[in-house]
Design a protein around this motif. Structure first.
Motif, short mmCIF file in Angstrom:
data_model
loop_
_atom_site.label_atom_id
_atom_site.label_comp_id
_atom_site.label_asym_id
_atom_site.label_seq_id
_atom_site.Cartn_x
_atom_site.Cartn_y
_atom_site.Cartn_z
N THR A 39 -4.99 20.85 6.68
CA THR A 39 -5.01 22.43 7.60
C THR A 39 -3.81 21.83 8.42
N LEU A 40 -3.62 20.90 8.95
CA LEU A 40 -2.80 20.36 9.98
C LEU A 40 -1.28 19.98 9.27
N SER A 41 -0.25 19.95 9.91
CA SER A 41 1.25 19.88 8.59
C SER A 41 1.23 18.47 9.38
N CYS A 42 1.28 16.98 8.84
CA CYS A 42 2.31 15.56 9.19
C CYS A 42 2.76 15.58 7.63
N ASP A 43 3.61 14.48 7.93
CA ASP A 43 4.66 14.34 6.73
C ASP A 43 3.96 13.25 6.11
N HIS A 44 3.17 11.76 6.38
CA HIS A 44 2.32 10.79 4.98
C HIS A 44 1.84 10.66 5.48
N PHE A 45 1.12 10.25 3.90
CA PHE A 45 -0.79 9.80 3.96
C PHE A 45 -0.69 8.79 3.07
N GLN A 46 -1.41 7.83 4.37
CA GLN A 46 -1.71 6.79 3.40
C GLN A 46 -3.36 6.19 3.71
N LYS A 63 -5.04 1.64 -2.77
CA LYS A 63 -5.24 0.22 -1.89
C LYS A 63 -3.98 -0.73 -1.53
N PRO A 64 -3.88 -1.42 -0.02
CA PRO A 64 -2.62 -2.35 -1.22
C PRO A 64 -2.72 -3.08 -2.80
N LEU A 65 -1.80 -3.09 -3.21
CA LEU A 65 -1.83 -3.55 -4.48
C LEU A 65 -0.38 -4.88 -4.42
N PRO A 66 -0.72 -5.83 -5.71
CA PRO A 66 0.16 -7.18 -5.38
C PRO A 66 0.80 -6.19 -5.87
N SER A 67 2.22 -6.99 -6.27
CA SER A 67 3.71 -6.22 -6.59
C SER A 67 3.30 -6.08 -8.16
N VAL A 93 5.21 9.25 -4.10
CA VAL A 93 4.93 8.33 -3.39
C VAL A 93 5.98 8.50 -2.68
N VAL A 94 6.04 8.42 -1.56
CA VAL A 94 7.46 8.19 -0.96
C VAL A 94 7.48 6.69 -0.45
N GLY A 95 6.98 5.70 -0.60
CA GLY A 95 7.58 4.48 -0.02
C GLY A 95 6.23 3.52 -0.17
N PHE A 96 6.05 2.29 0.09
CA PHE A 96 4.62 1.17 0.36
C PHE A 96 4.83 0.27 1.70
N GLU A 97 3.49 0.30 2.23
CA GLU A 97 3.87 -0.76 3.59
C GLU A 97 3.61 -2.51 2.88
N ALA A 98 3.89 -3.17 3.30
CA ALA A 98 3.86 -4.24 2.95
C ALA A 98 2.53 -4.88 3.99
N LEU A 99 2.13 -6.06 3.03
CA LEU A 99 0.59 -6.52 4.22
C LEU A 99 0.81 -7.49 3.42
N LEU A 100 0.68 -8.58 4.20
CA LEU A 100 0.51 -10.06 4.14
C LEU A 100 -1.31 -10.16 3.82
N GLN A 159 1.10 -1.39 0.23
CA GLN A 159 0.26 0.48 0.23
C GLN A 159 0.60 0.89 0.35
N PRO A 160 0.81 2.07 -0.84
CA PRO A 160 1.42 3.35 -0.92
C PRO A 160 1.17 4.56 0.49
N LEU A 161 2.25 5.21 0.57
CA LEU A 161 3.23 5.93 1.72
C LEU A 161 3.42 6.83 0.66
N ILE A 162 2.53 8.72 0.89
CA ILE A 162 2.05 10.27 0.17
C ILE A 162 2.80 10.23 0.63
N GLU A 163 3.14 11.37 0.44
CA GLU A 163 3.92 12.61 1.16
C GLU A 163 3.52 13.99 1.58
N GLN A 164 2.95 14.36 2.34
CA GLN A 164 1.70 15.63 2.30
C GLN A 164 2.35 16.46 1.18
N SER A 165 3.14 16.54 1.48
CA SER A 165 3.46 18.71 1.16
C SER A 165 3.82 17.92 -0.74
N SER A 166 4.46 16.84 -0.81
CA SER A 166 4.51 16.86 -2.72
C SER A 166 3.31 16.23 -2.87
N LEU A 167 2.78 15.67 -3.03
CA LEU A 167 2.24 14.10 -3.32
C LEU A 167 2.36 12.94 -3.51
#
Ligand code: C2E
Ligand code: MG
Ligand code: MG
Ligand code: MG
Length: 289
Positions: A247-254, A260-264, A55-62, A45-53
């Motif tokens: 309206t808040l400033s965090c770093d990454h969105f998921q 959604k989580p995608l196959p490789s 993709v910065v990485g992916f979470e592996a979900l079994l 599943q992709p992780l998105i940087e809030q400031s640039s939108l």
């Protein structure tokens, strides 16, 4: 009276319990067959940087399917695997898959892998992780390991020692589902996590009528930043939630809103197609007077 309630208990309770036991046995069989019949799969599943939108990485979900192709959710099979003593084997397999996959991705992307408390039991996790990294050639900083605060409640000292050793390897550590359980700020200041993942229950109530959730989120984000952590907000499902979060400033969105989580094998097309148009749309919208 007592007889009646006793009888009621017997009538209602036993079939339910039997069903539970049968289901557990079934899931355990599926886990064992999952290995011999290749029914485990890792989705990302992709992780998105809030400031640039970006993709910065992916979470592996079994993922696990039974013989009929029906999906068994990890929330169900992970606890069964833990009790059956199968989680170390599963965890090692997920790590190998995820690290190998990430080694083939563009080098700015990280992969995040969830750990179970049981993987800290026999003290082999560090060797397992470093062997995976060596085999794949993945730089350690591109691997993130996620633990939950509930795991630390169980056996803090044992886990902390191993987390320190993993961190010394250069692997990044994330506190997952923060705020979901018996949240203890203690773990955040006693142990230096690199990332704080805020449980999706917060986002669920963010767009409600009062501002309380917003204030709590704002406070968690600023706590995370003061402790030098990257803050990820999990479980974003709608445009309205994104607007509220902006309206808040965090770093990454998921969340499902971003992907959604995608196959490789679906990741390359996802990276090429899904994010770029959205990014462009948002830029265009921002440029309009
Ligand atoms: P998690 O680590 O907090 O993973 C995020 C979960 O939230 C995933 O569920 C993901 O599909 C789901 N999710 C993501 N975005 C949204 C959203 O916008 N809305 C909603 N409603 N859900 C969203 P999943 O894949 O069912 O996994 C559930 C949990 O199972 C994970 O929670 C994690 O604790 C555990 N798990 C999954 N894979 C592994 C694994 O390889 N090893 C271990 N030990 N645990 C795993
Ligand atoms: Mg996670
Ligand atoms: Mg999580
Ligand atoms: Mg979760």
């Amino acid at each position: 009276q007592a007889k009646l309630s006793g009888r009621n208990t017997w009538v209602v309770f036993t079939p339910e319990l039997e069903q539970k036991i049968a289901r557990r046995q079934y899931v355990e069989e599926c886990i064992l067959a999952g290995f011999s019949e290749n029914r485990f799969e890792v989705h990302y599943q992709p992780l998105i940087e809030q400031s640039s939108l970006n993709v910065v990485g992916f979470e592996a979900l079994l993922r696990l399917t039974d013989g009929a192709g029906t999906h068994i959710p990890p929330a169900e099979f992970i606890p069964v695997a833990e009790k059956a003593g199968e989680i170390s084997r599963i965890g090692a397999w997920v790590l190998e898959e995820a690290v190998q996959a990430a080694a083939s991705w563009p080098p700015h992307l990280f992969v995040s892998v969830n750990l179970s408390a049981r993987q800290f039991d026999d003290g082999t996790l560090l060797d397992c992780v470093s062997a995976c990294l060596e085999r794949s050639g993945l730089e350690p900083h591109r691997l993130e390991l996620e633990v939950t605060e509930n795991m630390l409640i169980e056996q803090e000292a044992k886990i902390i020692d191993q987390l320190n050793a993993l961190n010394a390897l250069g692997v990044s550590l994330a506190m997952d589902d923060f705020g979901a359980g018996y949240s203890s700020l203690g773990y955040l200041w006693k142990y230096k996590f690199n990332k704080l993942k805020v449980d999706r229950s917060f986002v669920n109530s963010l767009t409600g009528p009062d501002n309380r959730t917003r204030h709590v989120l704002d406070t968690i984000i600023s706590l995370g930043h003061h402790l030098d952590m990257t803050v990820t907000i999990e479980g974003i499902e709608s445009e309205a939630q994104v607007e509220a979060l902006n309206t808040l400033s965090c770093d990454h969105f998921q969340g499902f809103y971003y992907g959604k989580p995608l196959p490789s094998h679906d990741l390359a097309p996802f990276l090429a197609n899904a994010i770029q148009p959205r990014k462009r749309r948002l830029r265009d919208a921002a440029a309009k007077p």
